[in-house]
Design a protein around this motif. Structure first.
Motif, PDB file in Angstrom:
ATOM      1  N   UNK A   1      -6.534 -18.170   2.607  1.00  0.00           N
ATOM      2  CA  UNK A   1      -6.848 -16.845   2.088  1.00  0.00           C
ATOM      3  C   UNK A   1      -7.520 -16.039   3.179  1.00  0.00           C
ATOM      4  N   UNK A   2      -7.571 -14.733   2.986  1.00  0.00           N
ATOM      5  CA  UNK A   2      -8.223 -13.876   3.969  1.00  0.00           C
ATOM      6  C   UNK A   2      -9.690 -14.272   4.136  1.00  0.00           C
ATOM      7  N   UNK A   3     -10.348 -14.545   3.006  1.00  0.00           N
ATOM      8  CA  UNK A   3     -11.756 -14.937   3.062  1.00  0.00           C
ATOM      9  C   UNK A   3     -11.919 -16.260   3.794  1.00  0.00           C
ATOM     10  N   UNK A   4     -11.013 -17.205   3.536  1.00  0.00           N
ATOM     11  CA  UNK A   4     -11.090 -18.498   4.201  1.00  0.00           C
ATOM     12  C   UNK A   4     -10.869 -18.388   5.701  1.00  0.00           C
ATOM     13  N   UNK A   5      -9.921 -17.553   6.100  1.00  0.00           N
ATOM     14  CA  UNK A   5      -9.667 -17.352   7.534  1.00  0.00           C
ATOM     15  C   UNK A   5     -10.886 -16.721   8.195  1.00  0.00           C
ATOM     16  N   UNK A   6     -11.485 -15.737   7.515  1.00  0.00           N
ATOM     17  CA  UNK A   6     -12.674 -15.084   8.058  1.00  0.00           C
ATOM     18  C   UNK A   6     -13.830 -16.069   8.190  1.00  0.00           C
ATOM     19  N   UNK A   7     -13.990 -16.949   7.201  1.00  0.00           N
ATOM     20  CA  UNK A   7     -15.052 -17.958   7.266  1.00  0.00           C
ATOM     21  C   UNK A   7     -14.845 -18.872   8.470  1.00  0.00           C
ATOM     22  N   UNK A   8     -13.605 -19.306   8.673  1.00  0.00           N
ATOM     23  CA  UNK A   8     -13.335 -20.185   9.815  1.00  0.00           C
ATOM     24  C   UNK A   8     -13.635 -19.465  11.128  1.00  0.00           C
ATOM     25  N   UNK A   9     -13.347 -18.162  11.172  1.00  0.00           N
ATOM     26  CA  UNK A   9     -13.583 -17.392  12.389  1.00  0.00           C
ATOM     27  C   UNK A   9     -15.049 -17.003  12.549  1.00  0.00           C
ATOM     28  N   UNK A  10     -15.837 -17.228  11.499  1.00  0.00           N
ATOM     29  CA  UNK A  10     -17.253 -16.891  11.563  1.00  0.00           C
ATOM     30  C   UNK A  10     -17.512 -15.400  11.584  1.00  0.00           C
ATOM     31  N   UNK A  11     -16.724 -14.657  10.820  1.00  0.00           N
ATOM     32  CA  UNK A  11     -16.869 -13.204  10.807  1.00  0.00           C
ATOM     33  C   UNK A  11     -16.585 -12.692   9.408  1.00  0.00           C
ATOM     34  N   UNK A  12     -16.767 -11.408   9.211  1.00  0.00           N
ATOM     35  CA  UNK A  12     -16.454 -10.802   7.921  1.00  0.00           C
ATOM     36  C   UNK A  12     -14.959 -10.499   7.846  1.00  0.00           C
ATOM     37  N   UNK A  13     -14.449 -10.349   6.620  1.00  0.00           N
ATOM     38  CA  UNK A  13     -13.031 -10.014   6.475  1.00  0.00           C
ATOM     39  C   UNK A  13     -12.720  -8.662   7.107  1.00  0.00           C
ATOM     40  N   UNK A  14     -13.643  -7.732   6.994  1.00  0.00           N
ATOM     41  CA  UNK A  14     -13.431  -6.391   7.563  1.00  0.00           C
ATOM     42  C   UNK A  14     -13.302  -6.463   9.086  1.00  0.00           C
ATOM     43  N   UNK A  15     -14.186  -7.231   9.718  1.00  0.00           N
ATOM     44  CA  UNK A  15     -14.125  -7.379  11.178  1.00  0.00           C
ATOM     45  C   UNK A  15     -12.864  -8.134  11.589  1.00  0.00           C
ATOM     46  N   UNK A  16     -12.499  -9.154  10.804  1.00  0.00           N
ATOM     47  CA  UNK A  16     -11.296  -9.926  11.108  1.00  0.00           C
ATOM     48  C   UNK A  16     -10.060  -9.034  11.099  1.00  0.00           C
ATOM     49  N   UNK A  17      -9.934  -8.197  10.066  1.00  0.00           N
ATOM     50  CA  UNK A  17      -8.775  -7.302   9.970  1.00  0.00           C
ATOM     51  C   UNK A  17      -8.742  -6.344  11.160  1.00  0.00           C
ATOM     52  N   UNK A  18      -9.913  -5.812  11.515  1.00  0.00           N
ATOM     53  CA  UNK A  18      -9.972  -4.877  12.641  1.00  0.00           C
ATOM     54  C   UNK A  18      -9.550  -5.552  13.936  1.00  0.00           C
ATOM     55  N   UNK A  19     -10.038  -6.767  14.186  1.00  0.00           N
ATOM     56  CA  UNK A  19      -9.673  -7.470  15.421  1.00  0.00           C
ATOM     57  C   UNK A  19      -8.190  -7.814  15.458  1.00  0.00           C
ATOM     58  N   UNK A  20      -7.641  -8.214  14.312  1.00  0.00           N
ATOM     59  CA  UNK A  20      -6.209  -8.519  14.266  1.00  0.00           C
ATOM     60  C   UNK A  20      -5.383  -7.275  14.594  1.00  0.00           C
ATOM     61  N   UNK A  21      -5.756  -6.148  14.004  1.00  0.00           N
ATOM     62  CA  UNK A  21      -4.997  -4.920  14.271  1.00  0.00           C
ATOM     63  C   UNK A  21      -5.104  -4.529  15.741  1.00  0.00           C
ATOM     64  N   UNK A  22      -6.263  -4.693  16.327  1.00  0.00           N
ATOM     65  CA  UNK A  22      -6.468  -4.329  17.723  1.00  0.00           C
ATOM     66  C   UNK A  22      -5.679  -5.233  18.667  1.00  0.00           C
ATOM     67  N   UNK A  23      -5.619  -6.526  18.356  1.00  0.00           N
ATOM     68  CA  UNK A  23      -5.065  -7.497  19.299  1.00  0.00           C
ATOM     69  C   UNK A  23      -3.657  -7.969  18.977  1.00  0.00           C
ATOM     70  N   UNK A  24      -3.193  -7.799  17.738  1.00  0.00           N
ATOM     71  CA  UNK A  24      -1.834  -8.219  17.393  1.00  0.00           C
ATOM     72  C   UNK A  24      -0.994  -7.096  16.815  1.00  0.00           C
ATOM     73  N   UNK A  25      -1.642  -5.998  16.402  1.00  0.00           N
ATOM     74  CA  UNK A  25      -0.893  -4.899  15.807  1.00  0.00           C
ATOM     75  C   UNK A  25      -0.527  -5.119  14.361  1.00  0.00           C
ATOM     76  N   UNK A  26      -1.084  -6.165  13.736  1.00  0.00           N
ATOM     77  CA  UNK A  26      -0.766  -6.439  12.340  1.00  0.00           C
ATOM     78  C   UNK A  26      -2.010  -6.991  11.651  1.00  0.00           C
ATOM     79  N   UNK A  27      -1.887  -7.344  10.374  1.00  0.00           N
ATOM     80  CA  UNK A  27      -3.021  -7.889   9.630  1.00  0.00           C
ATOM     81  C   UNK A  27      -2.970  -9.416   9.652  1.00  0.00           C
ATOM     82  N   UNK A  28      -4.088 -10.084   9.333  1.00  0.00           N
ATOM     83  CA  UNK A  28      -4.066 -11.552   9.313  1.00  0.00           C
ATOM     84  C   UNK A  28      -3.016 -12.134   8.374  1.00  0.00           C
TER      85      UNK A  28
END
Length: 312
Positions: free
Chosen positions: A227-254
């Motif tokens: 899940x999005x929350x689970x991926x964010x937990x593994x990354x040690x960040x918030x879901x909002x920050x995770x989505x932003x980083x994915x868009x910046x570095x991959x051009x898409x959402x997690x």
């Protein structure tokens, strides 16, 4: 008799050039008469075709009075279009001539403005380039061809056959088109679109990207219920920050990245194993075979079974 003019531009792709010539010259009507008259036209007498040089029997005047003009692809799709070719295609369109492109032939057609505001396709490898170069064109990389009535475009290579057979059916009906398809050893209609041939690689990330460890972890855990929350937990960040980083570095959402990774893994398993569709669905993290089949078909345009039959 219907006249087809094939326009050979410099660095024309021989396969794209020969496809309409072969298909239309072999088309016969029920009484045995030829269905089409062919002209091969070029701006210059000699045309660079990569491995060899072509001599066209017609100049641009051969486009005049044609019922259909076909623009095959070239090895240099972004090359500037000459004013003479630009004017000839625009004039033909104003006269009501049907104009079709094969593969990267969509680029010179787009350069004339004839595709502005229309849906169009080209080889999936060049689709992003076409969309970037011609933002007024609605580029659809998933289909084999697009028929806008007067203006038609097709995807790469063998999709030119699909387009030619479609035009024959428009001109003379399904029976004549079916005969032409049999001579080409082609089905009159292929199941699915160009999407089934696209290699859905992971979105690129810059070397040394902070996401690289997370992406590697996702690839290793595709079978899990992520899940999005689970991926964010593994990354040690918030879901909002995770989505932003994915868009910046991959051009898409997690989750979009995850769906694409799962389908790519499923394609590989369908190509290289005899695992059942149900087993593959579980291996790539889908909760049910039905959900897997639905996502797979939406992504590739065909069912998993059809994909395996084609590529397995």
């Amino acid at each position: 008799m219907h006249t087809v003019a094939v326009l050979a531009l410099d660095q024309v792709i021989p396969f794209d050039l020969s496809t309409p010539i072969e298909v239309f010259t072999r088309t016969r009507l029920p009484d045995g008469r030829a269905g089409y008259r062919l002209r091969v036209c070029a701006e210059q007498p000699e045309i660079d075709a990569g491995m060899f040089t072509l001599r066209a029997p017609w100049g641009l005047e051969g486009l005049e009075g044609a019922d259909t003009i076909i623009v095959p692809g070239t090895a240099a799709p972004a090359a500037p279009l000459s004013p003479a070719v630009h004017a000839a295609l625009r004039s033909a369109a104003e006269d009501g001539t049907r104009i079709a492109s094969i593969c990267s032939g969509a680029f010179p057609l787009a350069a004339t403005g004839l595709l502005d505001g229309l849906r169009a396709t080209t080889h999936w490898v060049a689709a992003d380039l076409l969309a970037a170069a011609h933002p007024d064109v609605e580029v659809d990389p998933d289909v084999l061809y697009v028929d806008n009535g007067q203006i038609l475009t097709s995807a790469g290579a063998a999709a030119g056959l699909d387009l030619c057979l479609h035009m024959i059916r428009r001109d003379y009906g399904s029976a004549v088109a079916a005969d032409a398809a049999r001579l080409s050893v082609m089905p009159l209609e292929r199941e699915g679109g160009q999407a089934q041939f696209i290699v859905h690689d992971h979105a690129p990330t810059p070397q040394g990207s902070a996401l690289e460890p997370l992406l590697a972890w996702l690839r290793d855990n595709l079978a899990r219920d992520l899940t999005l929350a689970g991926i964010a937990d593994h990354a040690g960040t918030s879901t909002r920050t995770l989505i932003r980083r994915f868009r910046e570095q991959t051009g898409t959402t997690p989750l979009q990245w995850l769906h694409r990774a799962r389908i790519r893994r499923a394609q590989h398993l369908l190509e290289t194993t005899d695992h059942s569709v149900e087993r593959i669905a579980a291996q790539v993290g889908f909760g049910s075979p039905t959900a897997f089949r639905d996502r797979f078909k939406r992504t590739t345009g065909v069912s998993p079974r059809t994909y395996r039959r084609t590529f397995g």
